[in-house]
Design an enzyme around this catalytic site. Sequence first.
Site, short mmCIF file in Angstrom:
data_model
loop_
_atom_site.label_atom_id
_atom_site.label_comp_id
_atom_site.label_asym_id
_atom_site.label_seq_id
_atom_site.Cartn_x
_atom_site.Cartn_y
_atom_site.Cartn_z
N ASP A 381 4.96 8.96 -3.33
CA ASP A 381 4.94 8.01 -2.23
C ASP A 381 5.45 8.73 -0.99
O ASP A 381 6.06 9.80 -1.06
CB ASP A 381 5.83 6.82 -2.59
CG ASP A 381 5.88 5.79 -1.47
OD1 ASP A 381 4.83 5.51 -0.88
OD2 ASP A 381 6.98 5.28 -1.20
N GLU A 483 8.64 2.39 18.11
CA GLU A 483 8.96 1.73 19.37
C GLU A 483 10.45 1.50 19.50
O GLU A 483 11.03 1.63 20.58
CB GLU A 483 8.21 0.40 19.47
CG GLU A 483 6.83 0.53 20.05
CD GLU A 483 6.36 -0.75 20.71
OE1 GLU A 483 6.81 -1.82 20.27
OE2 GLU A 483 5.56 -0.68 21.64
N THR A 661 0.00 6.79 -0.27
CA THR A 661 0.81 5.94 0.61
C THR A 661 -0.02 4.78 1.12
O THR A 661 -1.24 4.86 1.21
CB THR A 661 1.35 6.75 1.80
OG1 THR A 661 2.06 5.89 2.67
CG2 THR A 661 0.22 7.41 2.58
N ARG A 765 -3.63 4.15 2.81
CA ARG A 765 -4.01 2.73 2.75
C ARG A 765 -4.36 2.32 1.32
O ARG A 765 -5.29 1.55 1.10
CB ARG A 765 -5.20 2.45 3.68
CG ARG A 765 -4.99 2.87 5.12
CD ARG A 765 -3.80 2.20 5.74
NE ARG A 765 -3.98 0.78 5.92
CZ ARG A 765 -3.01 -0.07 6.26
NH1 ARG A 765 -1.79 0.38 6.44
NH2 ARG A 765 -3.26 -1.34 6.41
N ASP A 791 9.98 5.09 -4.48
CA ASP A 791 11.26 4.42 -4.31
C ASP A 791 11.14 2.92 -4.15
O ASP A 791 12.15 2.23 -4.03
CB ASP A 791 11.98 4.98 -3.07
CG ASP A 791 11.33 4.54 -1.77
OD1 ASP A 791 10.08 4.51 -1.71
OD2 ASP A 791 12.07 4.21 -0.83
N ASN A 794 6.22 -1.11 -4.68
CA ASN A 794 4.81 -0.76 -4.62
C ASN A 794 4.48 0.51 -5.39
O ASN A 794 3.32 0.86 -5.55
CB ASN A 794 4.37 -0.60 -3.16
CG ASN A 794 5.16 0.47 -2.43
OD1 ASN A 794 6.36 0.59 -2.64
ND2 ASN A 794 4.50 1.24 -1.60
#
Length: 1181
Positions: A381, A483, A661, A765, A791, A794
């Site tokens: 991952d 951001e 990922t 994706r 970790d 998922n």
Amino acid sequence: MKLYFMTNSRIFCFLSQGCQVDNRIRTSKYNIFTFLPINLFEQFQRVANAYFLFLLILQLIPQISSLSWFTTIVPLVLVLTITAVKDATDDYVGTVPFRCRPQCNVLCSRLQNEKWMNVRVGDIIKLENNQFVAADLLLLSSSEPYGLCYVETAELDGETNLKVRQALTVTSELGMDMSKLADFDGEVVCEPPNNKLDRFVGTLYWKDSRYPLDNEKLLLRGCVLRNTEWCFGMVIFAGPQTKLMQNCGRTAFKRTSIERLMNTLVLWIFGFLLCMGIILAIGNSIWEEKVGKNFRDYLVWEDVLSNSVFSGFLTFWSYIIILNTVVPISLYVSVEVIRLGHSYFINWDRKMYYGQRDMPAEARTTTLNEELGQVEYIFSDKTGTLTQNIMVFNKCSINGKTYVEMPDLVFLTQLQKTPCVDFSFNPLRDKKFHFYDHSLVEAIKLGDPMVEEFFRLLALCHTVMSEEKNEGELVYQAQSPDEGALVTAARNFGFVFRARTPETITLYEMGKHVTYQLLAILDFNNVRKRMSVIVRNPVGQIKLYSKGADTILFDRLDPTNDDLMYTTSEHLNEFAGEGLRTLALAYKDLDEEYFADWMKRLHIASTTLENREELLASLYEEIEQDMMLLGATAIEDKLQEGVAETIACLTLSSIKIWVLTGDKLETAMNIGYSCNMLRDDMNEVFIITGHTQSVMPIVPLSPHNAPGCFFLILLSCPTVPALVVGLWQPDSCVGISLQAHALEADLECLLLDTACLCKTVVCCRVTPLQKAQVVELVKKYKRAVTLAIGDGANDVSMIKTAHIGVGISGQEGMQAVLASDYSFAQFRYLQRLLLVHGRWSYYRMCRFLCYFFYKNFAFTLVHFWFGFFCGFSAQTVYDQWFITLFNIVYTSLPVLAMGLFDQDVNEQNSLRQPKLYEPGQLNLLFNKRQFFMCTLQGIYTSCVLFFIPYGAFSNTVRDDGSHIADQQSFAVTIATSLIIVVSVQIGLDTNYWTAVNHFYIWGSLTVYFSILFAMHSDGIFRIFPSHFPFIGTARNSLTQTSVWLVILLTAVICVMPVVAIRFLRTDLYPTLSDKVRYNGRKQRPQEQNLKRVRRTSSRRSAYAFSHQEGYGELITSGKNMKAARLFPAPPTGRIPGSSSWIESLLKKRTEMASGAAVGPLNGSAERSKSENTPVQQQHID
């Protein structure tokens, strides 16, 4: 199938049977009723256990058994019991954390605390900020305006940016009114449980109305509520039916490749045993027919067997029992002890201990240790596994000058003396922010207009929400961590974003409050790759501030910026070369009259029913022209410590690393470059995407463009994309874009073959289930040992599917750890787990098995040779006590010491020489050929052990002249020779001597002679006369010089060929471990490859890609703000593309069709041109 239920009543009607309505999840393999049958079934999948059970049944038949039944049943029960206790302990310990789940608030006329397991479908649950979602919920109301709430879905898709969920308007009015919520009696009809994380279809029937439900109304189990004080939700799916658990897969019983090979070898051995039994049975029948009947006159049988064939039949089963020790049950006891010891070595390894969180490494299973030394594929991952989920403002370029967070690494010694920038002049600073370049703060204090405009842009052009609970304590609610890092940097440098309304933004500029009027937000999307805001400052000037990908913004700059653009581009090359995520910043002064006219046209376009998107796109494109460049930012998506070095080292050990990922392509590629999976020697990166469900076969590229390279286009439906980026060397790199159809049966082989041509594979994706499908694909067709590391929740399905699952105890909870076989805190520990512990475990287990099979063939086959000299009567050579104690006492501890402590090279050389790992991948140390060689050595040793004493004793007398060749003396001589030979052999096999090895080997010899003399003593005969009848045999035999000479000759003849062969093999054909062992101070040849090489690539990617489209419209609408009064805001829209981008795309399509744009050009002119092109990454739709 549809699902019907009503809320608050717990009365349900399902159209299919077997649906679960409570939230109970069983993560264990066993319960109190199923443990015994399931565990015994799993244990008897070992062929050896079934083999010993069969032998036990034979030994219960007195007519054919020469050995007592307890010699088999006691060790068999012991093995089954030890293994069962170990399995039960592992299963119980693995489920303890689930039983410690926090409670949640369930509404039953009033709020009450309930355990997660007691939550049922239809319940209404209250969640508070930072709480995990207990089940799949339909959002009813929240503390935010319009029923909005924010969730973090890192455990589902690996993305840390916040997602927005919004309740239905009719249910959001319920608010926090407990009476209204308790009286809520809506009925939901929805789709059945499935694993699609991005899709939900349902309908709410309430108050004679129906309301459509989609995924935006759903809070999934595993999400975390963020930046929302509270919310209420109704349970839609619970327990195993939640989408998280639907993606988790089933817990499988994992066995190592060595264990599977041992099953095959046991069958071979059993076949070999049958052959020996048949040979001896035939010999018995012939002997009884021709010789045996002559002995019946003076050796009277109790039950005379007149049929010699039947005598041979009984003899066959007798020899099956006698020769069964060729695979002793103590083998499996020893294997379990060695595995347990290796597991404790992992747990005790201080170099895998993470002190910051007091987290040691943990082997959560004891059955897979040797498999760690055979891994060929690692599936990792990204978020939280390779990265820390921390974004840091690292560097920037302002008006052609660079400012860096830290000095160059060359001056590390000076770094300790370099003080951090003092931000004490700013009372609203973030105390966790650190920066080391003092010149940037000096420029701020001196009032440099370009620097001020730079940070003013960062403070204004974003979609961050600010929350100030206490005076001066600002908390930024960023949709993207990127951001948040930029706004935090501006905050520390004196431009503090303080608050916003739908039409204003308030800053705190160098101690002064300044309010800007927000006129428009030109939102981000994947085509624009930029975001802009239009504001009016306090002096009345209208300014456009824009940030985005430099490849996009540079095309929209004023021509007067050419020199600055060239300088900034050089800086961006440097930033990208260090794996930083870059972004260009620009601004534009707008004329009042022009802007008023543009706003009118924007309003008309936003209200047009036809071609609205195209009209808005052209207006945005129009106003974002002729901008002035300010500079660029560089943010580091911080990798965990040692990730790049670990990946480089594992790659040198021939381990293929695939990154799976849920993030977007650009984010994954940035990490790929940061951790050196993608490198500059991979000249081009091509990304081929498709929108139709068709397949084009592999075709070779033009030889002058990409010699030896292949090009594959897989086109499929764009729903649920699973993007794979593959890079292949030598001359160019090919990227493959695959979507959901690529994992179907007709395409999966094509996917695998293409991916295996690549040097680096990154799957983007992908859903949790698709991660497991990719792992299963490699397991199925490559038949290689796979390891999955992650970790988050998922990653659970991938971890369970792989041969070895590794969980990292990170920031995404403990689900991955609980489902894993091994766990630790940092990705870098994987290098030590595989190259040290895994390699040693594999090496030790292989040496153990080779020696164990050798010594037992040598021990057992003496009976086979003796059968030809005892009338095939199933008489044993050794006495029964020696047969019982040989594997349990006399030879058990030395081989255990070797299996636990032996090393061919030390841990430093194991890490310095990654190529030492390859023998495990190629299965060189223990395979069918090695087993055959051990068998031959055992057969040779058994021949020498039997025939040399037999030949010597036939013409040997005692010192007093009496005959020495009685059966008991012969047995003692062979037994003593065997013990000495196998002890010498294990000494030759041991490469790493410890005090334990010396103690066990010399101690075993001492114990043997002690027990031997004790069993043949007068004292024990008086106590047990029927069990120890051979008084003084050991004393009489071992006091004879001739016996010791026979023992010495036997040992020398057994050992000398082995010594000679090993000497010649090491001298003439040394292995890498031989070279490393005998040249311990040799220069490290691989170290230079482990260093991180600075890249100079111009491949850049703006991290604005992590935004969610349409977030700007949400801000300007005011729906996500707690405001007493809302004002109309200029509409914004989604922009599908821009004209210049489309022209560029069509040009690239034409070039690709002609075959001229793929691969690096050979000519120097073309190569130079390619290097100077700002866009080196090609996107083809």
